[in-house]
Each structure stands twice: as structure tokens, then as C-alpha cells.
Design an enzyme around this catalytic site. Structure first.
Site, PDB file in Angstrom:
ATOM      1  N   HIS A   1      -4.622   5.249   4.860  1.00 16.55           N
ATOM      2  CA  HIS A   1      -5.881   4.763   4.341  1.00 16.55           C
ATOM      3  C   HIS A   1      -6.397   5.124   3.088  1.00 16.55           C
ATOM      4  CE1 HIS A   1      -9.153   2.069   5.174  1.00 16.55           C
ATOM      5  NE2 HIS A   1      -9.485   2.535   5.477  1.00 16.55           N
TER       6      HIS A   1
ATOM      7  N   ARG B   1       1.071  -1.345  -0.404  1.00 16.25           N
ATOM      8  CA  ARG B   1       0.274   0.451  -0.246  1.00 16.25           C
ATOM      9  C   ARG B   1       0.848   1.267   0.132  1.00 16.25           C
ATOM     10  NH1 ARG B   1      -3.179   1.121   5.162  1.00 16.25           N
ATOM     11  NH2 ARG B   1      -2.826   3.264   5.858  1.00 16.25           N
TER      12      ARG B   1
ATOM     13  N   TYR C   1       1.932   6.127  11.784  1.00 15.48           N
ATOM     14  CA  TYR C   1       2.122   4.762  11.620  1.00 15.48           C
ATOM     15  C   TYR C   1       2.926   3.957  10.828  1.00 15.48           C
ATOM     16  CZ  TYR C   1      -1.968   4.558   9.065  1.00 15.48           C
ATOM     17  OH  TYR C   1      -2.730   4.554   7.538  1.00 15.48           O
TER      18      TYR C   1
END
Length: 331
Positions: A252, A248, A261
Site C-alpha cells: 500500500h 497493485r 495479507y
């Protein structure tokens, strides 16, 4: 001389170039969508950058004249292969009346296009799995010749819908393929903190089906696993679980800050595994792609995206008089 991987799979040179074009289209369209969000022109977008190889490889293994797909919110590449145009994607992003998914009622990345056999998705993650299994049950019960593909992220495999859906599919040996796009980070929780088993594919054994783990950064590996699963389903041999391990490359969603994070080193490592770069290298190594061909491809893609953006931005919103359509029965 050893044959190239795509030739062994029965894919023509033209077909793998088409795969790459879809991967580029998905990436460039995704980038434009994020720019529109940052410019304040659209409220939300969710990115699939880094997962194009998995989505395009999977889509190319389907029979898109009759199979159904139940995608999840990152599946821009998959819905493009299924037949959605950049203009339709943009109409959906802007929430305009001509949006073929919901007439502007659903939030972005919530696909559901009846003509293309894309099963409507919803915001609670993993609900698409039992929906896809239900379609597959209908195929078997009514003797219809189609396979259903459903996709989801690694985090979604910890939801009850995943276990119930796969258990039902295994018990009834249904023609459904469950493709987990494992980008190793469920919104903000790393894989090792969310799943106790060594991987996701091993879970398939408990549901009475094969579990296959592939390199999701390689569209040919995904295509091969999907093609085998599709053949099994068509032959009445039941469901398959495929885990495609990918990256990814973005946050998000447009509302997320992944620097909270993910370290710079982690993100750098993911970018080094970028599936588009890897597949480009494969095509060049086998004399299938030149800088000139790619340049022409990008010019066409950018023109298509520019036209789609302009059209969607200027298109009208749904009239207020239609607010109850598709919600209440009109008599």
C-alpha cells in the site's frame, strides 16, 4: 486485415509509443522513489506500480490545455501526463522549496499544481470527488468549456464523499468523469469483503449516469472509455463513472508490509498481469517497438530520473521565515 485497436481509436503509431514511454517513465520513477525511501533519504512514498495503463490511458483522452484533474495518491502516471516533470516530482518527494505542489509543505503524493490544473488533494481519502464535482459545477454554472476528471481507489468508493459527489453530479448533469482504479485491495481488505454489489460500475445507475467497466491493464481500453465519457461531458450529456480493473504490484505504501495479507500466489498472479508487459507485447506484435528503440527509451528515462534525483536532493528546503505562507494571510 483487421486494423489494430489503436488505429480504430484514431491514435497514431507515434502516440501509442508515447503512451508506452510514459508507462515506463512512471514505473522507473516509482521504483527510484521507493529506493530513496529504503535508503533513508525520503520519509514516505506510495506506489502506483501496476496502474500505469489506467492512468496514462485516461490522461491521453483529456484536453490537457483546459481540463482539470483531481487525482489520488497513486496517480504518478496521470500527473506526469498532465505535465509534471520528474524533477518536479522529486522536489515534491524530498519536500524542497521548489516543490510546485506545496513548496515542500504537503507529504509525498499529495499533488496540487495550479499551472497544470491539478486540484489540490488531501490525506482523507475521497475528498477529491466532491472537489472535482464542484469544479464541474462551476464549469456548467459559468459556461466554461472544460471537463473535470477525478480518480480514486476501490476502497474509497465506500466513503460518503463518493456517494454525495456522484449524486450531486448526476442531479445537475455535470461535466465530470469519476475514474475508479480498482486494484481489488483497499489497503489490506480484498474487494469481496468491502463491496456487496457485483462491481463498482453498476452503482452509477443510482446516480443517473452511465457506468462503464474496463480492463485497467489495457491503456487503449481505458482511453476509449475515457474518450467517450469526455465527449459526453463536452456535449452537455452529463457525468460518467468508469471502473478500471487493474493490479497493485506493491505494498500500500512504503510503511506497509503486504505479505501480511497477500499470499505469494496472489502477488505472482498480479505480476503476470503487469500492464507494462502486456502493452509492450501489443506494440511488438504490431511492429511498433523493437528492443533497440526500447533500450534507447530506457537510457533517456534513466538519465532524466538520475538528473532529477540529484537536483532535488541538493535543492534547498524552504526558509523557516516562510512557515506561515499559504496558511495565514500576509499583510
Amino acid at each position: 486485415m483487421t486494423k489494430p485497436h489503436h488505429v480504430k481509436l484514431g491514435l497514431s503509431d507515434e502516440k501509442v509509443i508515447e503512451m508506452y514511454r510514459y508507462m515506463l517513465l512512471a514505473r522507473k520513477l516509482d521504483e527510484r522513489m521507493l529506493l530513496l525511501n529504503r535508503a533513508g533519504k525520503v520519509a514516505f512514498t506510495i506506489s502506483g506500480q501496476g496502474q500505469e495503463a489506467t492512468q496514462i490511458g485516461a490522461g491521453f483522452a483529456l484536453d490537457l490545455t483546459k481540463d482539470y484533474i483531481a487525482p489520488y495518491y497513486r496517480d504518478l502516471g496521470l500527473v506526469l501526463v498532465a505535465g509534471m516533470t520528474p524533477k518536479e516530482v522529486m522536489l515534491h518527494l524530498f519536500g524542497k522549496a521548489e516543490d510546485p505542489n506545496s513548496g515542500g509543505r504537503q507529504m509525498p503524493a499529495h499533488y496540487g499544481y495550479k499551472k497544470l490544473r491539478i486540484i489540490t488533494g488531501s490525506s482523507p481519502v475521497t475528498t477529491q470527488v466532491p472537489h472535482a464535482v464542484g469544479f464541474a459545477f462551476a464549469a456548467k454554472y459559468e459556461g466554461k468549456d472544460f471537463v473535470t476528471l477525478t480518480t480514486l481507489g476501490d476502497g474509497s468508493t465506500n466513503q460518503g464523499d463518493f456517494h454525495e459527489g456522484l449524486n450531486f453530479a448526476g442531479v445537475h448533469q455535470l461535466p465530470v468523469i469519476t475514474l475508479v482504479e480498482n486494484n481489488k485491495i483497499a489497503i489490506s481488505v480484498p474487494f469481496e469483503k468491502q463491496i456487496a454489489s457485483e462491481n463498482i460500475a453498476v452503482r452509477a445507475k443510482s446516480y443517473g449516469m452511465p457506468g462503464i467497466r474496463v480492463d485497467g491493464n489495457n491503456p487503449l481500453e481505458v482511453y476509449e472509455a475515457m474518450k467517450n465519457a469526455h465527449d459526453r461531458a463536452r456535449n452537455g450529456e452529463g457525468p460518467t463513472l468508469i471502473e478500471a480493473v487493474s493490479e497493485r504490484l506493491s505494498a500500500h505504501s512504503s510503511d506497509d508490509n503486504h505479505s501480511q495479507y497477500r499470499t505469494e500466489d496472489e502477488l505472482k498472479l498480479s505480476k503476470e498481469k503487469d500492464c507494462n508487459i502486456g502493452f509492450r507485447k501489443y506494440l511488438i506484435e504490431h511492429d511498433l517497438l523493437t528492443d533497440k528503440v526500447e533500450e534507447e527509451m530506457l537510457l533517456e528515462i534513466n538519465k532524466e530520473i538520475n538528473e532529477a534525483t540529484t537536483y532535488a536532493e541538493q535543492a534547498p528546503y524552504a526558509d523557516i521565515s516562510t512557515i506561515n505562507d499559504y496558511v495565514y494571510e500576509n499583510k
